[in-house]
Design an enzyme around this catalytic site. Structure first.
Site, short mmCIF file in Angstrom:
data_model
loop_
_atom_site.label_atom_id
_atom_site.label_comp_id
_atom_site.label_asym_id
_atom_site.label_seq_id
_atom_site.Cartn_x
_atom_site.Cartn_y
_atom_site.Cartn_z
N GLU A 55 4.36 -3.93 12.34
CA GLU A 55 3.26 -2.93 12.11
C GLU A 55 2.17 -3.80 11.51
O GLU A 55 2.28 -4.21 10.43
CB GLU A 55 3.61 -1.78 11.18
CG GLU A 55 4.65 -0.75 12.07
CD GLU A 55 4.12 -0.08 13.16
OE1 GLU A 55 2.98 -0.08 13.60
OE2 GLU A 55 4.95 0.38 14.14
N GLU B 109 8.90 2.92 14.70
CA GLU B 109 9.61 3.22 13.43
C GLU B 109 9.57 4.61 13.10
O GLU B 109 8.80 5.58 13.98
CB GLU B 109 8.70 2.67 12.22
CG GLU B 109 8.72 1.23 12.15
CD GLU B 109 8.29 0.54 10.89
OE1 GLU B 109 9.15 0.02 9.91
OE2 GLU B 109 7.04 0.31 10.70
N CYS C 249 -3.13 1.82 6.61
CA CYS C 249 -3.32 1.26 7.96
C CYS C 249 -4.05 2.09 8.81
O CYS C 249 -4.38 1.99 9.96
CB CYS C 249 -2.18 0.45 8.35
SG CYS C 249 -0.60 1.78 8.52
N ASN D 282 0.88 -1.37 0.16
CA ASN D 282 -0.25 -0.07 0.06
C ASN D 282 0.80 1.23 0.12
O ASN D 282 0.41 2.32 -0.39
CB ASN D 282 -1.09 0.03 1.30
CG ASN D 282 -0.34 -0.10 2.47
OD1 ASN D 282 0.64 -0.63 2.66
ND2 ASN D 282 -0.88 0.72 3.30
#
Length: 480
Positions: free
Chosen positions: A249, A461, A283, A152
């Site tokens: 994640e 991250e 997300c 994505n």
């Protein structure tokens, strides 16, 4: 049609050809083959890990200025080619061209940010409890990192994993997502053009077998994964079993609370952005719209009008506002959850029907579903498409309870003019990131990214937090 690219693996700084049983298709027009792809496996992963291991000492001990120069130049090259790479991204992933170019620019800025971070790795001098003894701490690179990235954000997420890994002196084996290998390969090619030494970054194209081989490989000292919860759990299990570092994640079911005092137009635009841009395939997308009673009906009517007006079409068409889903399976997932919500009593306010355009593509009609209950599957399971549901509530406290009532906890937002509720929400929302009067999707590249509960696992991250995962602290004692 545009020319079809012939992709290879990258091992030891060289393009390595392989069998080509796979194809990357244009989701806007599935007659268009974007790339023919090799299918790697354990043998190619072995070769890539060997190359990364051989390159590690030289790269880890190089001047940080060398790492700065490579990352900074790569960022500049990507910025210069943002239109070309962004268009490739849109052709392969299905984002609109402005979204594709925007993501490409983000990748360039990530590389440049971590170029600077290569020069800013701090340590400490501490007084020992023993006279005549000095204590120092400093950070060192860890080794070879395996990076497993999603489709994505096919250039931004590889960039935000690769950049800190190599900025701090590590080497990399990366597996890009199956639907979008050409975009990832464009990034790898630019890094080598910028002067990256052979073996520092290696890429293996393939399916889940490549990911499993990376996770299981004894030569991989850490794994960073972005993807689904189901796969993430197996990645963590495999990495922890052999005591490798792991960072996950795994998505979200992100709430956007709209209180009665919200500016209606602002709230609608925030929801439209968070729920439907990038075809809802983020997300951090706002998939649950939790709306207070006094504004609910006006909000739903105004949002439905804007959703119905969205122009869905070919990602490369400048008039398109929302492109297709990335794949047939993603399209079908969206329609499956629309049916699940309808069967459970949800009311389709707009959308929900199959789209038939003038070309074969994986198009989804943007859909708004009202009159849903918090425990419906549409409100507890990640759809990852242009589908949003609304939940009517009486009070802020009820809204917050519902917002916190799922197993995900990535991003959470609120639209309000009340400082009291905004501050309370920032403290009590069970999410790694909170947004006040902003869409839940859309984050800066220089600050930490990550969630709580089952959305994330391990170190954060991006930004200054990335140093925690990609380095290890050494404590050194010395006496005069």
């Amino acid at each position: 049609m545009t020319d079809t690219l012939e992709l290879s693996h990258w091992i030891g700084g060289e393009r390595i050809a392989g069998d080509r049983p796979g194809e990357s298709l244009n989701p806007s027009d599935t007659r268009d083959v974007v790339a023919r792809t090799p299918k790697g496996g354990a043998a190619e992963v072995d070769q890539a890990v060997a190359a990364a291991t051989d390159a590690f000492d030289g790269w880890a001990n190089a001047s940080p200025e060398v790492r700065f120069d490579v990352l900074d130049k790569a960022g500049s090259l990507i910025m210069e080619r943002k239109d070309q790479i962004g268009r490739l991204l849109s052709r392969e992933e299905g984002k609109t061209v402005p979204e594709g170019v925007g993501e490409t620019v983000r990748a360039a800025r990530i590389l440049k940010y971590f170029a600077g971070e290569a020069l800013r790795v701090h340590g400490q001098n501490l007084a020992s409890t023993r006279p005549g003894v000095e204590v120092q701490t400093y950070r060192q690179p860890v080794g070879v990192f395996g990076l497993i990235t999603p489709w994505n954000f096919p250039i931004a997420i590889p960039a935000w994993k690769i950049a800190p890994a190599i900025a701090f002196g590590n080497t990399v084996v990366i597996k890009p997502a199956g639907p979008t290998p050409a975009t990832a390969e464009a990034l790898i090619a630019v890094l080598h053009e910028a002067g990256l030494p052979k073996g520092v970054v290696n890429m293996i194209v393939g399916d889940g077998d490549v990911g499993r081989a990376i996770v299981a490989h004894e030569g991989i000292t850490g794994v960073s994964f972005t993807g689904s919860q189901a796969v993430g759990g197996s990645v963590a299990e495999g990495a922890v079993k052999r005591q490798a570092r792991v960072q996950l994640e795994m998505g979200g079911k992100n709430p956007l609370i709209v209180l009665d005092d919200a500016d209606l137009e602002r709230a609608v635009n925030i929801a439209l952005d968070g729920s439907f841009f990038a075809t809802g395939q983020r997300c951090t997308a706002s998939s649950r719209l939790i709306v207070q009673d006094g504004i609910h009906d006006r909000f739903v009517a105004a949002l439905a009008e804007k959703v119905a007006a969205l122009r869905v079409g070919d990602a490369l068409d400048p008039n398109t506002q929302m492109g297709p889903a990335v794949s047939e399976s993603q399209r079908e997932t969206s329609y499956k959850y629309i049916d699940i919500a309808r069967d459970a009593g949800g009311r389709i306010v707009t959308g929900g029907d199959r789209l038939k355009l003038d070309k074969p593509g994986w198009y989804v009609q943007p859909t708004l579903i009202a009159d849903t209950a918090p425990d419906m599957r549409i409100n507890t399971e990640e759809v990852f498409g242009p589908v949003a549901s609304t939940i009517r509530v009486r009070s802020y406290e009820e809204a917050l309870e519902i917002a916190n009532g799922v197993e995900f906890g990535l991003s959470a937002g609120i639209v309000t003019q009340s400082l009291k509720y905004a501050r309370d929400f920032q403290r009590r929302a069970k999410a790694g990131m909170t947004m006040v009067n902003l869409a839940t999707a859309g984050v800066d590249y220089h600050v930490p990214f990550g969630g709580s509960k089952k959305s994330s696992y391990g170190a954060r991250e991006q930004g200054f937090a990335a140093v925690e995962f990609y380095t290890q602290i050494k404590t050194s004692y010395s006496a005069g």
